[in-house]
Design an enzyme around this catalytic site. Sequence first.
Site, short mmCIF file in Angstrom:
data_model
loop_
_atom_site.label_atom_id
_atom_site.label_comp_id
_atom_site.label_asym_id
_atom_site.label_seq_id
_atom_site.Cartn_x
_atom_site.Cartn_y
_atom_site.Cartn_z
N ASP A 109 -18.69 -14.15 19.43
CA ASP A 109 -19.47 -14.50 18.24
C ASP A 109 -20.91 -14.77 18.64
O ASP A 109 -21.21 -15.06 19.80
CB ASP A 109 -18.88 -15.75 17.57
N GLY A 110 -21.80 -14.64 17.67
CA GLY A 110 -23.20 -14.94 17.88
C GLY A 110 -23.69 -15.92 16.83
O GLY A 110 -23.10 -16.03 15.75
N GLU A 132 -24.82 -11.35 18.10
CA GLU A 132 -23.48 -10.75 17.97
C GLU A 132 -23.32 -9.59 18.93
O GLU A 132 -22.26 -9.44 19.56
CB GLU A 132 -23.25 -10.28 16.53
N ASP A 158 -16.33 -11.01 14.32
CA ASP A 158 -16.42 -11.20 12.87
C ASP A 158 -17.62 -10.51 12.23
O ASP A 158 -17.87 -10.67 11.03
CB ASP A 158 -16.41 -12.70 12.50
N HIS A 177 -14.98 -18.08 10.05
CA HIS A 177 -14.79 -19.38 9.41
C HIS A 177 -13.57 -19.39 8.49
O HIS A 177 -13.60 -19.92 7.38
CB HIS A 177 -16.04 -19.77 8.62
N ASP A 214 -17.57 -19.41 17.81
CA ASP A 214 -18.69 -19.85 16.99
C ASP A 214 -19.35 -21.09 17.60
O ASP A 214 -20.57 -21.18 17.72
CB ASP A 214 -18.21 -20.15 15.57
#
Length: 265
Positions: free
Chosen positions: A101-102, A141, A167, A223, A233
């Site tokens: 994740d970024g 990302e 994501d 999320h 995250d």
Amino acid sequence: MAASKGPKFYVVWVGRQTGIFTSWEECSRQVKGYPKARFKSFPSREAAEAAFSKGPGGSAPARQGEAAGTPAKRPARRKAPTPSGTSSAPGKTYDTEIYCDGACEPNPGDAGSGMVIYRDGKLAELWYGLYNPAGTNNTAELNALRQALLVAQEEVARGASVRIHCDSTYTINAITKWAGGWKKRGWKKADGQPIKNPEIIQPTYALYESLKSKVTIAHVKGHAGVEGNELADRMAMYGADRKERDFVRYPVDESVADILRLKRG
């Protein structure tokens, strides 16, 4: 003599790992002690795959402690399209599951990347960093996916099956769908304009090309309570907050609950 019961299939929508499991032992490892776990058992793989594809809202999954029975029939619901080059691979488990994740706050601004590695269903490693004071969500990302592919390369070399969860549909499509055409046009878009972030996209695409037959890249909803995604995250935000320019390991001796209390992106 009573007929023996057939095997059950367990769907986990929200847990440490999501998917379809063929034993309660496997399922339990994903949901036991996990906050707001969502899971349910089904009498056949077909029923389990149908329920998994609909998501937790489509078949009233059980929470921990509730009885898991046969789902009530519901009207068919149209499944959202999966980004090109990805697969949720329902029913299949992998030796190594990687979440990346970024995060960037503001956007553009302070950016960081995070990664989480599970091996044999257990949390193994947490990584954070690659801070960029003038980054964007997209660069963060992309950097995270590149790190995930580097780990996947090592895992494949030791004989492990690997799935990467991301994501960002932009990041997935940029590497698995669009980059091939960009490369043929000299890293330009169809309108002749240079692509953005070639310094990240080019090496990431080269890695993907060498691994695409051996590694699955899957889209995960951000999320949504999936532990791996939530942890990745937090690692991304931690890297941005700490202004860590390298990609370094975070200690796993903390509880998952404590890590999840870190700042959320």
